[in-house]
Design a protein around this motif. Sequence first.
Motif, mmCIF file in Angstrom:
data_model
loop_
_atom_site.group_PDB
_atom_site.id
_atom_site.type_symbol
_atom_site.label_atom_id
_atom_site.label_comp_id
_atom_site.label_asym_id
_atom_site.label_seq_id
_atom_site.Cartn_x
_atom_site.Cartn_y
_atom_site.Cartn_z
ATOM 1 N N SER A 106 0.704 -1.077 -0.071
ATOM 2 C CA SER A 106 0.060 -0.086 -0.042
ATOM 3 C C SER A 106 0.856 1.230 -0.032
ATOM 4 C CB SER A 106 -0.901 0.137 1.326
ATOM 5 O OG SER A 106 -1.889 -1.090 1.171
ATOM 6 N N GLY A 107 0.464 2.302 -0.536
ATOM 7 C CA GLY A 107 1.226 3.669 -0.712
ATOM 8 C C GLY A 107 0.791 4.364 -1.821
ATOM 9 N N ILE A 108 1.527 5.351 -2.085
ATOM 10 C CA ILE A 108 1.612 6.367 -3.116
ATOM 11 C C ILE A 108 2.717 5.911 -4.296
ATOM 12 C CG2 ILE A 108 1.565 8.796 -3.856
ATOM 13 C CD1 ILE A 108 0.592 9.629 -1.152
ATOM 14 N N TYR A 109 2.147 5.852 -5.454
ATOM 15 C CA TYR A 109 2.843 5.725 -6.568
ATOM 16 C C TYR A 109 2.813 6.809 -7.661
ATOM 17 C CZ TYR A 109 3.749 1.223 -4.276
ATOM 18 O OH TYR A 109 3.927 0.260 -3.382
ATOM 19 N N PHE A 110 3.539 6.983 -8.769
ATOM 20 C CA PHE A 110 3.566 7.964 -9.561
ATOM 21 C C PHE A 110 3.824 7.172 -10.929
ATOM 22 C CE2 PHE A 110 5.387 9.994 -6.025
ATOM 23 C CZ PHE A 110 4.520 11.032 -5.722
ATOM 24 N N TYR A 111 3.013 7.887 -12.019
ATOM 25 C CA TYR A 111 2.939 7.233 -13.426
ATOM 26 C C TYR A 111 3.087 8.538 -13.931
ATOM 27 C CZ TYR A 111 -1.967 8.471 -13.479
ATOM 28 O OH TYR A 111 -3.130 9.238 -13.249
ATOM 29 N N THR A 112 4.110 8.150 -15.006
ATOM 30 C CA THR A 112 4.760 9.248 -16.050
ATOM 31 C C THR A 112 4.407 8.958 -17.389
ATOM 32 O OG1 THR A 112 7.042 8.414 -16.302
ATOM 33 C CG2 THR A 112 6.522 9.949 -14.487
ATOM 34 N N LEU A 113 3.998 9.980 -18.091
ATOM 35 C CA LEU A 113 4.013 9.687 -19.648
ATOM 36 C C LEU A 113 4.885 10.802 -20.303
ATOM 37 C CD1 LEU A 113 2.219 8.575 -22.270
ATOM 38 C CD2 LEU A 113 0.762 10.804 -21.845
ATOM 39 N N LYS A 114 5.718 10.164 -21.172
ATOM 40 C CA LYS A 114 6.838 11.203 -21.857
ATOM 41 C C LYS A 114 6.456 10.705 -23.236
ATOM 42 C CE LYS A 114 11.421 12.385 -22.464
ATOM 43 N NZ LYS A 114 12.706 12.041 -22.213
ATOM 44 N N ALA A 115 6.013 11.940 -23.954
ATOM 45 C CA ALA A 115 5.777 11.708 -25.470
ATOM 46 C C ALA A 115 6.575 13.010 -26.086
ATOM 47 C CB ALA A 115 4.345 11.960 -25.749
ATOM 48 N N GLY A 116 7.555 12.617 -26.856
ATOM 49 C CA GLY A 116 8.492 13.605 -27.256
ATOM 50 C C GLY A 116 8.992 14.652 -26.379
ATOM 51 N N LYS A 117 8.609 15.861 -26.379
ATOM 52 C CA LYS A 117 9.201 16.625 -25.146
ATOM 53 C C LYS A 117 8.289 17.004 -24.179
ATOM 54 C CE LYS A 117 7.440 21.083 -27.881
ATOM 55 N NZ LYS A 117 7.572 22.247 -28.033
ATOM 56 N N ASN A 118 7.312 16.219 -24.353
ATOM 57 C CA ASN A 118 6.077 16.283 -23.121
ATOM 58 C C ASN A 118 6.347 15.365 -22.182
ATOM 59 O OD1 ASN A 118 4.254 18.401 -24.589
ATOM 60 N ND2 ASN A 118 4.434 16.988 -26.312
ATOM 61 N N TYR A 119 5.996 15.833 -20.932
ATOM 62 C CA TYR A 119 6.179 15.043 -19.620
ATOM 63 C C TYR A 119 5.340 15.411 -18.671
ATOM 64 C CZ TYR A 119 9.191 12.724 -16.171
ATOM 65 O OH TYR A 119 9.906 11.825 -15.351
ATOM 66 N N ILE A 120 4.529 14.292 -18.394
ATOM 67 C CA ILE A 120 3.303 14.553 -17.238
ATOM 68 C C ILE A 120 3.382 13.204 -16.253
ATOM 69 C CG2 ILE A 120 0.858 14.428 -17.116
ATOM 70 C CD1 ILE A 120 0.663 14.844 -20.219
ATOM 71 N N VAL A 121 3.424 14.021 -15.061
ATOM 72 C CA VAL A 121 3.504 13.022 -13.993
ATOM 73 C C VAL A 121 2.249 13.130 -13.170
ATOM 74 C CG1 VAL A 121 4.730 12.602 -11.787
ATOM 75 C CG2 VAL A 121 5.860 13.423 -13.656
ATOM 76 N N LYS A 122 1.467 12.122 -12.583
ATOM 77 C CA LYS A 122 0.298 11.727 -11.762
ATOM 78 C C LYS A 122 0.712 10.810 -10.580
ATOM 79 C CE LYS A 122 -2.779 14.511 -14.567
ATOM 80 N NZ LYS A 122 -3.985 14.402 -14.877
ATOM 81 N N LYS A 123 -0.254 11.147 -9.585
ATOM 82 C CA LYS A 123 -0.164 10.201 -8.604
ATOM 83 C C LYS A 123 -1.195 9.234 -8.639
ATOM 84 C CE LYS A 123 -1.664 13.015 -4.911
ATOM 85 N NZ LYS A 123 -1.530 13.810 -3.620
ATOM 86 N N MET A 124 -1.097 7.994 -8.055
ATOM 87 C CA MET A 124 -2.129 6.990 -7.533
ATOM 88 C C MET A 124 -1.681 6.586 -6.254
ATOM 89 S SD MET A 124 -1.235 4.248 -10.501
ATOM 90 C CE MET A 124 0.296 3.553 -10.770
ATOM 91 N N MET A 125 -2.762 5.956 -5.764
ATOM 92 C CA MET A 125 -2.788 5.243 -4.334
ATOM 93 C C MET A 125 -3.169 3.818 -4.361
ATOM 94 S SD MET A 125 -4.189 6.498 -0.555
ATOM 95 C CE MET A 125 -4.058 8.303 -1.143
ATOM 96 N N LEU A 126 -2.304 2.879 -3.995
ATOM 97 C CA LEU A 126 -2.700 1.278 -3.508
ATOM 98 C C LEU A 126 -3.115 1.457 -2.115
ATOM 99 C CD1 LEU A 126 -2.699 -1.358 -4.612
ATOM 100 C CD2 LEU A 126 -0.320 -1.427 -4.193
ATOM 101 N N ILE A 127 -4.426 0.886 -2.276
ATOM 102 C CA ILE A 127 -4.848 0.528 -0.985
ATOM 103 C C ILE A 127 -5.053 -1.043 -0.697
ATOM 104 C CG2 ILE A 127 -6.628 0.918 0.840
ATOM 105 C CD1 ILE A 127 -6.945 3.685 -0.015
ATOM 106 N N LYS A 128 -4.422 -1.599 0.145
ATOM 107 C CA LYS A 128 -4.678 -3.214 0.332
ATOM 108 C C LYS A 128 -5.576 -3.516 1.402
ATOM 109 C CE LYS A 128 -1.071 -5.016 -2.256
ATOM 110 N NZ LYS A 128 0.192 -6.203 -2.415
#
Length: 128
Positions: A106-128
């Motif tokens: 359980s915890g916070i994780y980040f997922y990133t999308l890199k497409a060309g020069k674009n870079y986006i970071v978002k967070k998601m939370m896993l709860i068990k």
Amino acid sequence: DKYPGDEITIHSGILLGEDDRKMNYEVLNKEENKKTDEVEKGYEITNYPNPFNPTTVISYQLPEKNYVTLKVYDILGREIATLINEYQNAGSYKVEFSADKYNLSSGIYFYTLKAGKNYIVKKMMLIK
């Protein structure tokens, strides 16, 4: 502390509202706004459900053909998984991410999308 200039470290501090490196939050926030402004229109990424257990679907949209990398990181910035690493045409895509596959706690994780020069970071939370 190990990688103070690392993009994921900067973004994780901003998203969590923490200042682990004892830097001025306003400076980080301005840097985040600058990065957000640089993302071209049409690039979007989200996950559902969030919080999740044990799987979530990461959806993203590309306005043009580009080389795409989609990765998941833990709270310390360690790479957990590379879900996509290829050229993709413009369009909408979905990828299922399973915490069980990577034996995550359980915890916070980040997922990133890199497409060309674009870079986006978002967070998601896993709860068990």
